[in-house]
Design a protein around this motif. Structure first.
Motif, PDB file in Angstrom:
ATOM      1  N   TYR A  56       1.264  -1.116  -0.457  1.00 24.10           N
ATOM      2  CA  TYR A  56      -0.083  -0.184   0.211  1.00 24.10           C
ATOM      3  C   TYR A  56       1.472   1.055   0.006  1.00 24.10           C
ATOM      4  CZ  TYR A  56      -3.949  -3.116   1.090  1.00 24.10           C
ATOM      5  OH  TYR A  56      -4.679  -3.367   1.034  1.00 24.10           O
ATOM      6  N   LEU A  57       0.388   2.239  -0.865  1.00 23.18           N
ATOM      7  CA  LEU A  57       1.239   3.631  -0.412  1.00 23.18           C
ATOM      8  C   LEU A  57       0.273   4.233   0.256  1.00 23.18           C
ATOM      9  CD1 LEU A  57       1.764   3.901  -4.143  1.00 23.18           C
ATOM     10  CD2 LEU A  57       3.020   3.411  -2.752  1.00 23.18           C
ATOM     11  N   ILE A  58       0.693   5.455   1.115  1.00 23.18           N
ATOM     12  CA  ILE A  58       0.367   6.331   2.030  1.00 23.18           C
ATOM     13  C   ILE A  58       0.864   7.700   2.158  1.00 23.18           C
ATOM     14  CG2 ILE A  58       0.113   6.148   4.881  1.00 23.18           C
ATOM     15  CD1 ILE A  58       0.630   2.967   4.883  1.00 23.18           C
ATOM     16  N   GLU A 116       3.790  13.799   3.930  1.00 22.51           N
ATOM     17  CA  GLU A 116       5.125  12.301   4.172  1.00 22.51           C
ATOM     18  C   GLU A 116       4.676  11.369   2.891  1.00 22.51           C
ATOM     19  OE1 GLU A 116       6.755   9.426   7.384  1.00 22.51           O
ATOM     20  OE2 GLU A 116       5.369  10.603   7.670  1.00 22.51           O
ATOM     21  N   GLU A 117       5.434  10.519   2.605  1.00 23.34           N
ATOM     22  CA  GLU A 117       5.277  10.022   1.254  1.00 23.34           C
ATOM     23  C   GLU A 117       5.500   7.763   2.341  1.00 23.34           C
ATOM     24  OE1 GLU A 117       2.820  10.031  -1.254  1.00 23.34           O
ATOM     25  OE2 GLU A 117       2.984  12.171  -0.444  1.00 23.34           O
ATOM     26  N   LEU A 118       4.385   6.951   2.320  1.00 22.23           N
ATOM     27  CA  LEU A 118       5.007   6.321   3.049  1.00 22.23           C
ATOM     28  C   LEU A 118       4.794   4.548   2.108  1.00 22.23           C
ATOM     29  CD1 LEU A 118       3.015   7.396   6.705  1.00 22.23           C
ATOM     30  CD2 LEU A 118       6.257   7.081   5.916  1.00 22.23           C
ATOM     31  N   MET A 119       4.917   3.772   2.095  1.00 20.66           N
ATOM     32  CA  MET A 119       4.831   2.547   1.749  1.00 20.66           C
ATOM     33  C   MET A 119       4.713   1.160   2.688  1.00 20.66           C
ATOM     34  SD  MET A 119       6.528   1.695  -2.224  1.00 20.66           S
ATOM     35  CE  MET A 119       5.093   0.856  -2.156  1.00 20.66           C
ATOM     36  N   GLY A 120       3.514   0.994   2.803  1.00 21.36           N
ATOM     37  CA  GLY A 120       2.990  -0.403   3.862  1.00 21.36           C
ATOM     38  C   GLY A 120       3.050  -1.775   3.055  1.00 21.36           C
ATOM     39  N   SER A 121       3.204  -3.154   4.365  1.00 19.37           N
ATOM     40  CA  SER A 121       3.012  -3.671   3.673  1.00 19.37           C
ATOM     41  C   SER A 121       2.149  -5.388   4.489  1.00 19.37           C
ATOM     42  CB  SER A 121       4.145  -5.095   3.432  1.00 19.37           C
ATOM     43  OG  SER A 121       4.123  -6.273   2.656  1.00 19.37           O
ATOM     44  N   ILE A 134       2.079  -2.884   7.944  1.00 16.60           N
ATOM     45  CA  ILE A 134       3.632  -2.164   8.426  1.00 16.60           C
ATOM     46  C   ILE A 134       4.358  -1.521   7.730  1.00 16.60           C
ATOM     47  CG2 ILE A 134       5.816  -2.740   9.193  1.00 16.60           C
ATOM     48  CD1 ILE A 134       3.843  -4.224  10.703  1.00 16.60           C
ATOM     49  N   GLU A 135       4.310  -0.249   7.837  1.00 20.92           N
ATOM     50  CA  GLU A 135       5.000   0.568   7.236  1.00 20.92           C
ATOM     51  C   GLU A 135       6.223   0.363   6.855  1.00 20.92           C
ATOM     52  OE1 GLU A 135       7.635   4.653   6.864  1.00 20.92           O
ATOM     53  OE2 GLU A 135       6.902   3.347   9.160  1.00 20.92           O
ATOM     54  N   THR A 136       6.935   0.818   5.682  1.00 17.29           N
ATOM     55  CA  THR A 136       8.507  -0.062   5.667  1.00 17.29           C
ATOM     56  C   THR A 136       9.341   0.528   6.201  1.00 17.29           C
ATOM     57  OG1 THR A 136       8.254   0.493   3.425  1.00 17.29           O
ATOM     58  CG2 THR A 136       7.569  -1.747   3.394  1.00 17.29           C
ATOM     59  N   ARG A 172       6.121   0.614  11.451  1.00 16.71           N
ATOM     60  CA  ARG A 172       5.342   1.712  12.455  1.00 16.71           C
ATOM     61  C   ARG A 172       3.727   0.836  12.470  1.00 16.71           C
ATOM     62  NH1 ARG A 172       5.700   7.699  11.422  1.00 16.71           N
ATOM     63  NH2 ARG A 172       5.717   7.324   9.454  1.00 16.71           N
ATOM     64  N   GLU A 173       3.508   0.432  12.928  1.00 17.56           N
ATOM     65  CA  GLU A 173       2.061  -0.573  12.874  1.00 17.56           C
ATOM     66  C   GLU A 173       0.835   0.076  12.320  1.00 17.56           C
ATOM     67  OE1 GLU A 173       2.177  -3.381  16.249  1.00 17.56           O
ATOM     68  OE2 GLU A 173       3.677  -4.330  15.394  1.00 17.56           O
ATOM     69  N   ILE A 174       0.630  -0.067  11.521  1.00 16.31           N
ATOM     70  CA  ILE A 174      -1.092   0.184  11.054  1.00 16.31           C
ATOM     71  C   ILE A 174      -2.127  -0.660  11.404  1.00 16.31           C
ATOM     72  CG2 ILE A 174      -2.674   1.752   9.833  1.00 16.31           C
ATOM     73  CD1 ILE A 174       0.129   2.783   8.335  1.00 16.31           C
TER      74      ILE A 174
END
Length: 125
Positions: free
Chosen positions: A58-60, A83-88, A97-99, A103-105
């Motif tokens: 996912y893109l956040i 802020e641009e984040l990626m998560g799996s 999980i933000e890579t 950080r846990e979402i």
């Protein structure tokens, strides 16, 4: 023989419902979530836009506006950050999980909530 067919049918239905629940959570993750927080020193407005990328990724996009409160109690000019984040997404724990920082979402799909660290974000679409 009939009991074996019934057991097979029940096992198949349970397996299908399990996969349907997992995909239903992942299908409901993308969206826009907002949070407002304040203290005696500042007021913050956070927006998280979660987009499905591919597979479990996912893109956040995080957009934050902060107003610092001065000594007289007056809120100052709005300061903006992005802020641009990626998560799996982990299907076992049902946590994204933000890579970069790990950080846990987590999500409460029924209530339309996203939880990131101590912040609780409400889904608006």
């Amino acid at each position: 023989m009939k009991s074996l067919k019934i057991q097979l049918l029940v096992t198949t239905l349970i397996t299908l419902s399990f996969f349907a629940c997992n995909s239903s959570i992942q299908n409901n993750i993308p969206g826009t979530y907002i949070n407002r927080a304040s203290s005696e020193f500042s007021i913050a407005f956070d927006t998280l836009i979660v987009e499905h990328n591919k597979g479990n990724d996912y893109l956040i996009h995080r957009k934050t506006g902060v107003q610092i409160i001065d000594n007289t109690g007056k809120a100052g000019k709005m300061l903006y950050e992005t802020e641009e984040l990626m998560g799996s997404y982990n299907e076992d724990s049902k946590i994204l999980i933000e890579t970069r920082k790990g950080r846990e979402i987590s999500f409460d799909i029924k209530k339309g909530l996203l939880m990131l660290e101590k912040g609780v974000f409400k889904r608006i679409n």
